[in-house]
Design a protein around this motif. Structure first.
Motif, PDB file in Angstrom:
ATOM      1  N   THR B 349       0.858  -1.185   0.000  1.00  0.00           N
ATOM      2  CA  THR B 349       0.000   0.000   0.000  1.00  0.00           C
ATOM      3  C   THR B 349       0.896   1.238   0.000  1.00  0.00           C
ATOM      4  OG1 THR B 349      -0.080  -0.335   2.374  1.00  0.00           O
ATOM      5  CG2 THR B 349      -2.074  -0.845   1.142  1.00  0.00           C
ATOM      6  N   SER B 424      -7.846  -5.308   1.845  1.00  0.00           N
ATOM      7  CA  SER B 424      -7.352  -3.930   1.933  1.00  0.00           C
ATOM      8  C   SER B 424      -8.329  -3.065   2.729  1.00  0.00           C
ATOM      9  CB  SER B 424      -7.106  -3.374   0.527  1.00  0.00           C
ATOM     10  OG  SER B 424      -8.094  -2.465   0.173  1.00  0.00           O
ATOM     11  N   LYS B 428      -7.596  -0.941   6.016  1.00  0.00           N
ATOM     12  CA  LYS B 428      -7.885   0.477   6.177  1.00  0.00           C
ATOM     13  C   LYS B 428      -8.596   0.741   7.498  1.00  0.00           C
ATOM     14  CE  LYS B 428      -7.952   2.541   1.625  1.00  0.00           C
ATOM     15  NZ  LYS B 428      -8.787   2.616   0.422  1.00  0.00           N
TER      16      LYS B 428
END
Lengths: 453, 453
Positions: B349, B424, B428
């Motif tokens: 990321t 993902s 987050k």
């Protein structure tokens, strides 16, 4: 009609341009190649000499083919002389000697063992013979290949083990076909000896490159590079210095390990030469080199603080700046003394006065920081970079002390000569005078005066 | 009489003791050797497999000697097949392919050139022939030897140049003696091809060792080692950690350059395999590796402050300690994410949340130090080690950022796969929650509260 003409002219013009562009590109490339070649030769002219020596050695061994009497004795085995020269001839005497000795010894041992295997297999009868031979090849190759993984053996005898496998296979297996195996082996061994002899002779007699000399100057040079960095670092506030060049050179110290390692291995094969005796303590250079790199890691970290803008309040900044500057300059001097002690092969004075002085500066700084009450409103953040520089410099001093110790060990192991009395007396005098210079802790009026014990 | 008896008994007893001592020494040595061998095999079991593969390949090529039909075709040239296998067979597929291709191509080029030289010399007449040949050998050997000094060529084609010189000399010079030179050359070339083929075949088909795989895991492993060091460093005040082991492992990163360099060169010879395509950007690993070492230099300097006793007054110490601890733990996490991104070949990321967080901590710390008025009577000296640690950690963060960038470049060059959306999203979320955790600047009641932008 005109248009067609215009078109063809346009095409031609474009072709012309294309050709011109290609030609100028080619020209640029040739010039670039020429420049690189020149630089390579200029950086170390011994490279040209080495190339000429290889050419000469090969021309010499190829004479075996041209002269009837020589060729009659050796026949097609003369090929092995050429092969040996090509493979054995290295840049430095140590590397050539190492490869040559490895090749000769391994060939003899393996040939003896190969004969043994051959005769044993011969006893077993016609049918069992190939099986016996295959098995012996398999086991010997497997075991020897595994032995090549031992790091210590790999460093010095890797090539020998390779030749050992090769010769054993050739002798034991050829024996199955050739009847005059002893004769063939004799001629091959002789040509290998001749090839090795010619390679070593030319390598030693014409402008020899001693790995030991290179190692000696590499190690002292690396110490000198660190000294240059510290000198520049210490003086950076006052005068201009070729920052990039010095920093780049200092970085080259970080990556010198492999070169040093192989030079140590080569140097150990070399006989006495110049000021070096046969059993010169080459391994000690490895120790000094690794300590030098330890110190270089610290300096590499220091490097970040080269361009840091300093806004620390005046009195503290002056204190820290003076001390840092003094420490790095004294450290630099200490390293220079050590480098020149190695270079000139003289015993360094112990304890090193510059190290002692930089330690004293560090001690003063510590004492000053300890007893000086902090001003209220002082910005702590602005001290941090300077404090870091000071810490890293103090760290480097202990590294330098270790380097000094190991250089001292080298001096006693290799019986470096002592400095003449006159010189050392004058040094002591100078030392005495310099020690009387005020330390920054005393100079900076803003601080409490700290006396040195 | 009794005395004589006593004496002889004494001598015997001493002999016995001496023998025993020697025997136990020998025993200890054998045990030591056995232990070392076991360790060598255990550290990398592929070493045993490699040794067996070499044994097998050599046994296979030696079959040429045993089977009548094979031997009739090749004759004594079969020797070249053995020689080729011994010299070409390396540990990794890349190294074997590199040597094999170098050998084959160099042999063909040099043989063609050698024929050319031979025929030209033939035209010059009987007397001029040896002179022409000698001159051509001299010039070709000299020029090629010099070309071997070009660093880029040396890295990939050094062996090829060596074989080039060798073959040229053998062909051009042998031509002077042997009449059936074309036939001899044909058989030699054929056996070299066969030897190379067998070596490459066995190297690839039986438990292949890919240099690319090794490089890939070396680079991600080095990053992981730094992460372990930082993790341990960050947690050192609270819990015990295997300091020596982690520090030693971190030091191994400093000396990994040479291995990495040769693995890059080998990997570039390898065809696509596993998850790696043919033109995998191996050179990018070199870049990541060198940045990793840059970071390791910083950590090596940090190492000195591991055992420093901390006597800084409570409030400042807490501030600095918390921040340092937080920074190193976040940096460690960032490095772990990068290492695992390389290992699993997924896109990291960007921007890395851990790096952002450690930068935020650094910023807070700076702000806190800036606005917090200094207590009078505070001992500056006691802040210095902590301040140094903080500076070095802040420095390492910028190193880690560079590593993250170059890993990102690798990911886009090599088309790493993206992480799945679900994963993902959960990352987050976790990131969001973690960001709400109070930063040390807020926790420490002694300081002004600084809000993060």
């Amino acid at each position: 009609m005109e248009m067609a003409n215009d078109k063809s002219e346009g095409v031609l013009a474009r072709w012309g341009e294309g050709l011109e562009a290609k030609f100028s590109k080619l020209k640029a490339k040739v010039i670039e190649l020429f420049r690189k070649t020149k630089k390579l030769a200029k950086d170390d002219p011994r490279r040209i000499v080495h190339s000429l020596k290889v050419g000469l050695a090969l021309t010499l061994v190829s004479l075996f083919y041209y002269f009837e009497p020589l060729y009659d004795g050796l026949g097609a085995s003369a090929m092995w002389a050429i092969l040996t020269v090509v493979v054995v001839f290295e840049f430095s005497v140590g590397a050539t000697l190492g490869r040559g000795l490895n090749r000769v010894l391994a060939t003899f041992f393996a040939a003896a063992l190969g004969f043994g295997a051959h005769f044993l297999a011969d006893l077993a009868g016609d049918k069992a013979q190939p099986i016996m031979l295959s098995l012996s090849v398999f086991f010997l190759a497997t075991i020897t290949t595994f032995v090549r993984f031992f790091p210590r053996l790999k460093a010095r005898y890797d090539y020998g083990f390779l030749i050992f496998i090769l010769t054993f296979c050739l002798v034991s297996v050829s024996g199955y076909r050739e009847d005059e195996i002893l004769n063939v082996a004799y001629r091959r061994a002789l040509t290998i000896l001749i090839g090795t002899f010619i390679a070593i002779l030319i390598c030693i007699c014409i402008c020899p490159v001693w790995a030991g000399d290179d190692l000696h100057s590499l190690v002292s040079n690396n110490i000198e590079l660190l000294a240059n960095f510290l000198e520049g670092f210490g003086g950076q506030y006052s005068n201009e210095w070729k920052e990039n060049e010095v920093v780049e050179e200092c970085k080259s110290v970080l990556t010198s390990r492999q070169t040093e390692e192989s030079l140590v291995n080569f140097a150990r094969w070399e006989p006495g030469h110049g000021t070096f005796k046969f059993r010169h303590p080459w391994k000690q250079y490895r120790k000094i080199g690794s300590l030098t790199r330890q110190c270089a890691y610290r300096l590499e970290s220091l490097n970040t603080y080269l361009v840091t803008e300093c806004q620390t309040p005046l009195h503290i900044r002056d204190q820290l700046k003076e001390s840092c500057s003094k420490m790095s300059i004294e450290s630099s001097k200490a390293l220079k003394v050590l480098a020149s002690a190695i270079r000139t092969m003289t015993r360094p004075t112990f304890p090193n006065p510059h190290i002692e002085r930089s330690k004293a500066v560090a001690k003063d700084l510590k004492a000053a920081l300890k007893i000086r009450p902090c001003d209220s409103g002082m910005d702590l953040l602005e001290i941090v970079p300077m404090a870091t520089v000071a810490s890293l410099l103090i760290d480097s001093i202990s590294c330098i002390e270790k380097i000094a110790e190991s250089v001292g060990e080298l001096a006693s192991l290799a019986n470096f000569k002592c400095v003449e009395v006159g010189k050392s007396a004058s040094m002591k005098l100078e030392q005495h005078q310099e020690q009387k210079l005020p330390t920054p802790a005393i100079v900076n009026g803003h601080c409490h005066v700290v006396t040195i014990d």
